[in-house]
Design an enzyme around this catalytic site. Structure first.
Site, short mmCIF file in Angstrom:
data_model
loop_
_atom_site.label_atom_id
_atom_site.label_comp_id
_atom_site.label_asym_id
_atom_site.label_seq_id
_atom_site.Cartn_x
_atom_site.Cartn_y
_atom_site.Cartn_z
N CYS A 107 0.83 -1.20 0.00
CA CYS A 107 0.00 0.00 0.00
C CYS A 107 0.87 1.26 0.00
O CYS A 107 1.55 1.54 -0.97
CB CYS A 107 -0.97 -0.06 1.17
N HIS A 108 0.87 2.04 1.08
CA HIS A 108 1.66 3.27 1.17
C HIS A 108 3.09 3.02 1.66
O HIS A 108 3.90 3.94 1.69
CB HIS A 108 0.97 4.29 2.09
#
Length: 173
Positions: A107-108
């Site tokens: 994800c991030h």
């Protein structure tokens, strides 16, 4: 049994991105370990809602890359944003990538890889909003469940967790 490091900040961790790979690693017979810049507990979230607290096993300053077989970087927006501002966390990630051992980021979490200057010339995936950041740091961004480039394993979001965990476990085999 190998120790697997899960490096997270004090808060902002997407709960499922910590809990699911943690359970997969544990079920495969490995020992998952929570590392964070500080001791105490870390706060996970279900998107923007506070969820479980997890105890920190070791401050990142007290461990070495050689203590672990792999590194997992869970996402959540605030988590990697905080980690990339911590010099010891960034140095640990940079050294881990350089070691050649598996580094799995979802994800991030690739924000921390960018800060560690570990993405140049590599192909990664992430949450879509990071694609410009990754390209600006010299990476090739792809939109797929899992991207593997050398020892880097990346995924886009919680929907990719089964493939992410499976790829991590294959790298540990």
């Amino acid at each position: 049994m190998s120790k697997i490091a899960f490096l997270v900040a004090a808060e902002g961790i997407e709960r499922v991105e910590l809990a699911d790979p943690w359970q997969a690693v544990k079920d495969a017979g490995h020992e998952p370990v929570v590392l964070s810049p500080d001791s105490g507990e870390v706060q996970t979230f279900d998107h923007l809602t506070a969820a479980d607290k997890w105890p920190v096993d070791h401050p990142v300053a007290d461990v070495a890359v050689g203590d672990f077989a792999a590194l997992v970087l869970p996402g959540g927006v605030a988590n990697p944003d905080a980690l990339r501002r911590d010099e010891q966390a960034v140095a640990f990630v940079k050294d881990f990538v350089a070691s050649g051992k598996p580094v799995a980021a979802i994800c991030h979490a690739p924000w921390t890889l960018i800060e560690a200057d570990a993405v140049r010339g590599r192909t990664l995936t992430s949450w879509p909003s990071l694609q410009t950041d990754l390209r600006n740091a010299g990476a090739t961004w792809v939109d797929q469940q899992v991207a593997v480039d050398g020892n880097l394993i990346t995924s886009r979001n919680p929907d990719d967790l089964p493939a992410f965990s499976e790829t991590l476990l294959k790298a540990l085999a």
